[in-house]
Write a protein that holds these residues in place. Structure first.
Motif, PDB file in Angstrom:
ATOM      1  N   UNK B 140     -14.306   5.396  10.980  1.00 52.20           N
ATOM      2  CA  UNK B 140     -15.445   5.471  11.628  1.00 52.20           C
ATOM      3  C   UNK B 140     -15.062   4.873  13.083  1.00 52.20           C
ATOM      4  N   UNK B 141     -14.064   4.319  13.109  1.00 56.03           N
ATOM      5  CA  UNK B 141     -14.530   3.731  14.694  1.00 56.03           C
ATOM      6  C   UNK B 141     -13.241   3.341  15.153  1.00 56.03           C
ATOM      7  N   UNK B 142     -12.367   3.626  14.297  1.00 51.62           N
ATOM      8  CA  UNK B 142     -10.385   4.531  14.691  1.00 51.62           C
ATOM      9  C   UNK B 142     -10.748   5.391  15.292  1.00 51.62           C
ATOM     10  N   UNK B 143     -11.294   6.327  14.839  1.00 51.38           N
ATOM     11  CA  UNK B 143     -11.624   7.996  15.134  1.00 51.38           C
ATOM     12  C   UNK B 143     -12.101   8.015  16.153  1.00 51.38           C
ATOM     13  N   UNK B 176     -13.487  -5.300   9.366  1.00 50.02           N
ATOM     14  CA  UNK B 176     -12.715  -4.358  10.146  1.00 50.02           C
ATOM     15  C   UNK B 176     -12.024  -5.076  11.037  1.00 50.02           C
ATOM     16  N   UNK B 177     -10.462  -4.641  11.347  1.00 50.55           N
ATOM     17  CA  UNK B 177      -9.741  -5.231  12.639  1.00 50.55           C
ATOM     18  C   UNK B 177     -10.627  -4.446  13.472  1.00 50.55           C
ATOM     19  N   UNK B 178     -10.626  -4.962  14.587  1.00 53.54           N
ATOM     20  CA  UNK B 178     -10.731  -4.590  16.161  1.00 53.54           C
ATOM     21  C   UNK B 178      -9.765  -4.592  17.026  1.00 53.54           C
ATOM     22  N   UNK B 179      -9.790  -4.195  18.146  1.00 54.92           N
ATOM     23  CA  UNK B 179      -9.107  -3.338  19.153  1.00 54.92           C
ATOM     24  C   UNK B 179      -8.570  -4.674  20.616  1.00 54.92           C
ATOM     25  N   UNK B 187      -3.143   3.072  25.105  1.00 53.25           N
ATOM     26  CA  UNK B 187      -2.902   4.448  23.870  1.00 53.25           C
ATOM     27  C   UNK B 187      -4.029   5.813  24.538  1.00 53.25           C
ATOM     28  N   UNK B 188      -5.522   5.290  25.695  1.00 56.51           N
ATOM     29  CA  UNK B 188      -6.437   6.258  26.014  1.00 56.51           C
ATOM     30  C   UNK B 188      -6.283   6.079  27.520  1.00 56.51           C
ATOM     31  N   UNK B 243      -1.628   0.962  16.483  1.00 51.22           N
ATOM     32  CA  UNK B 243      -2.768   0.080  16.201  1.00 51.22           C
ATOM     33  C   UNK B 243      -2.848  -0.408  14.052  1.00 51.22           C
ATOM     34  N   UNK B 244      -1.619   0.416  13.608  1.00 53.86           N
ATOM     35  CA  UNK B 244      -0.521   0.600  12.534  1.00 53.86           C
ATOM     36  C   UNK B 244      -1.708   0.525  11.519  1.00 53.86           C
TER      37      UNK B 244
END
Lengths: 290, 390
Positions: B140-143, B176-179, B187-188, B243-244
């Motif tokens: 949900x967060x990666x998306x 959850x893996x954060x960024x 990426x963005x 991000x794998x």
């Protein structure tokens, strides 16, 4: 250059178009305009044409003030330090009825937005239906006069007072009969930081039933009879009123088809008396009489 | 990796996407997302204008204005709030404004229910928004990060709804893996809009189109959806490289290749289905999963290919189009029309927060096996219906 270009599709004598000319003459080009669905939108933007020489956005009917809030915060978020003003120009239906929730939200949140309602006192774009801004006894297609009816049975909503109740710095009314007054008030409004509300009376020849060369005259009569008083409120207090040499309300009513039944129907005299009482009350409350 | 609440994970993902304007109205169970974002704004952890509006209708309208003025925008809502936005959702898509929203999935009143199903987003299916469904908090967060990239892609320019099941994902604590901000920035890229409200270059937004032009505007949205079909897959792959993590493109498959029975579903129930499949596989039942990640644009070709080898499909719907059947079931059957003779069973379940267990899944598979044998198919069936209270 006219910032609302000639060639728009407004009716001859359109009061709203006159109002927009007066507004944009005062703001100049450094402005972003947000409008709801309505006459103004329809006459000015049939794709791929546009009459707007300033940036303009229309989203929906009831969200003008929220869209303007978004435009205003976006410019802040981007760090724009220029003097660009965000203004709304919307009809009475989009303002006092369906859009009043988003208007209230914008005023309460304190956005630096000037909201200008062009008040032609009914839903003109859809064919002259009654709005909350339609005056008492006006016949519209949804409040027609009939055997047992004198037309709209409720008084006009006092939207400037509702706006002022938000504690905003500036509220004013004006009329297209007084372009200099509009210019002065728009300039004053946009110079003040925070939310501002202006309501401009814009007679509609098509909806009210008068000849298209009489728009200004009808507008002036509304003011001179005290049925549309012109005033300013700063920080909740009345700071100026347009004084008038008052005329009886008949002079305003008799030139419009929407009030014609009052002069034909039995009991019309008593109704006109009630309308005169409203005018008297306006004059007394605001001290309009010279 | 951190054990955090799903809502917090989403808010963190929004933060690293650096939206300029956030506007939202509180509604259960979306609240933890917007509360977390509010705190981030209050702490200066995110440099965004947060507009506390008086309704969801104004929340989306603020995003419309702010997006047209050239900013990246975010909102979150659910259920009644999403329904209240309905009119403006069409408008945002038609005006090609790349707004990103978390649509927390919740049932609709009456009767009032704050619990999860997917009736709310299904009911916004035709608004022109891209709809992506997430299986867990990480997805949900990666998306969200992927959603901005999809939405802002020049030949898409459509708003994106990232759907996540209320409570089941918003309130769950998961690792959850954060960024890393640097990686997200790479990426963005910054939002670079084509058209902006600006007095230096006055443009008209939101003109009306007469019958000679309206169809073409609608066609262009449909074309953008076709572009999105490809781009959603590309961006999922790019995200995996960077991000794998990978959740599928338009769909994802689980033990599907040799499956005779395929379960099609979307959202948080996917995890339960995977566990049930593992247990059924251990018992020798050849069953697999097609996870629908993109509900709009609808992955017609991908589903056709994926279903080609199956004998039966089971479609789970946490929604119902009253008077017909579940919306996903209708869409899947329509995709397969003339292409597949597969036995198809549709189930309505999980409405208003009713639990879906592994046993529920196994029972549906048993029904599919029975239907294949008998040739008798009940097309639309309510699961776990409590007949004693009817």
């Amino acid at each position: 250059m006219k910032l609302l270009a000639p060639g728009h599709r407004g009716c001859a004598g359109c009061g709203a178009a006159i109002a927009v000319h007066s507004i944009l003459s005062a703001t100049g080009k450094d402005v972003i305009v947000v409008s709801p669905t309505g006459c103004l939108e329809v006459i000015s933007t049939p794709y791929p044409e546009s009459a707007w020489e300033v940036p303009w956005i229309h989203s929906l009917f009831e969200n003008t003030a929220a869209v303007a809030s978004g435009v205003e915060v976006a410019r802040r978020a981007l760090g724009r330090k220029d003097e660009t003003k965000v203004i709304c120009i919307g009809g009475d239906g989009g303002t006092v009825d369906i859009g009043i929730g988003s208007l209230s939200g914008m005023l309460e949140r304190g956005h630096d937005v000037t909201y200008i309602c062009y008040d032609n006192e009914a839903y003109m774009n859809t064919g002259i239906q009654r709005s909350g801004s339609t005056p008492y006894d006006a016949a519209t297609t949804t409040s027609p006069a009939g055997k047992i009816s004198f037309g709209n049975d409720r008084p006009k909503k006092n939207t400037p007072a509702i706006a002022a109740a938000h504690g905003i710095p500036y509220v004013a009314t004006s009329s297209i009969a007084y372009p200099a007054d509009i210019g002065k008030k728009v300039k004053k409004a946009i110079a003040i930081k925070g939310p501002k509300y202006l309501q401009i009376h814009t007679p509609c020849p098509t909806g009210w039933g008068f000849d298209s060369n009489r728009t200004i005259e009808v507008g002036r009569l509304a003011v001179e009879t005290a049925l549309f008083p012109i005033y300013e409120m700063e920080n909740g207090k009345i700071t100026s009123v347009k004084k008038i040499k008052r005329k009886p309300v008949e002079e305003y009513l008799k030139v419009q088809r929407r009030f014609a039944h009052l002069f034909k129907k039995e009991g019309g005299d008593a109704e006109i008396k009630k309308i005169q009482e409203t005018a008297d009350a306006n004059a007394k409350q605001l001290g309009l009489d010279m | 990796m951190k054990v955090i609440e799903g809502s917090y994970a989403v808010a963190e993902a929004v933060r690293v996407c650096k939206p300029h304007v956030i506007s939202a109205y509180p509604i259960t169970p979306q609240t933890h997302i917007v509360e977390t974002l509010s705190q981030m704004v209050a702490d200066g952890a995110i440099k965004a204008e947060y507009v506390r509006v008086e309704s969801e209708f104004s929340a989306i309208s603020v995003c419309i204005g702010a997006s047209a003025a050239g900013t990246r925008t975010y909102t979150a809502t659910t259920s009644q709030g999403l329904a209240l936005m309905h009119e403006a959702l069409f408008n945002a898509a038609g005006m090609r404004l790349p707004i990103v929203m978390t649509a927390v999935n919740r049932s609709l009143s009456a009767p009032l229910s704050i619990w999860n199903d997917q009736q709310d987003t299904i009911s916004q299916r035709d608004t022109g928004w891209i709809q992506l469904h997430a299986e867990n908090a990480q997805e949900a967060s990666d998306t969200i990060i992927q959603a901005y990239k999809i939405a802002e892609y020049r030949s898409i320019l459509l708003p994106v709804m990232v759907c996540m099941d209320g409570y089941i994902l918003t309130h769950v604590y998961e690792p959850v893996e954060l960024w890393e901000q640097k990686k997200v920035d790479a990426f963005l890229p910054e939002f670079d809009p084509v058209h902006v409200l600006d007095p230096k270059k006055p443009k008209t937004f939101g003109a009306f189109a007469d019958p000679s032009l309206y169809t073409e505007f609608r066609y262009m949205v449909q074309e953008a959806m076709e572009v999105a079909k490809k781009k959603i897959v590309d961006i999922a792959n790019e995200f995996r490289d960077e991000f794998g993590r990978y959740y599928g493109g338009l769909i994802d498959e689980y033990r599907a290749k040799d499956a005779e029975t395929l379960i099609l579903a979307m959202g948080s129930v996917i995890g339960t289905i995977k566990d049930a499949i593992d247990e059924m596989r251990a018992d020798g039942i050849p069953v697999g999963l097609l996870k629908i990640r993109a509900y709009r644009p609808f992955p017609v070709d991908t589903i056709r290919d994926a279903v080609a080898g199956a004998k039966a499909i089971i479609v789970l719907d946490k929604n119902i189009s009253m008077g017909y059947e579940g919306a996903l079931f209708t869409d899947v059957k329509s995709a397969l029309y003339g292409k597949s003779g597969v036995t198809a069973l549709g189930f309505i379940l999980g409405l208003g927060g009713r639990d879906i267990t592994k046993q529920t899944i196994k029972d549906m598979v048993a029904k599919a096996l029975e239907a294949m044998k008998s040739g008798k198919v009940q097309e639309c069936e309510f699961v776990d219906l409590r007949k004693e209270v009817l």
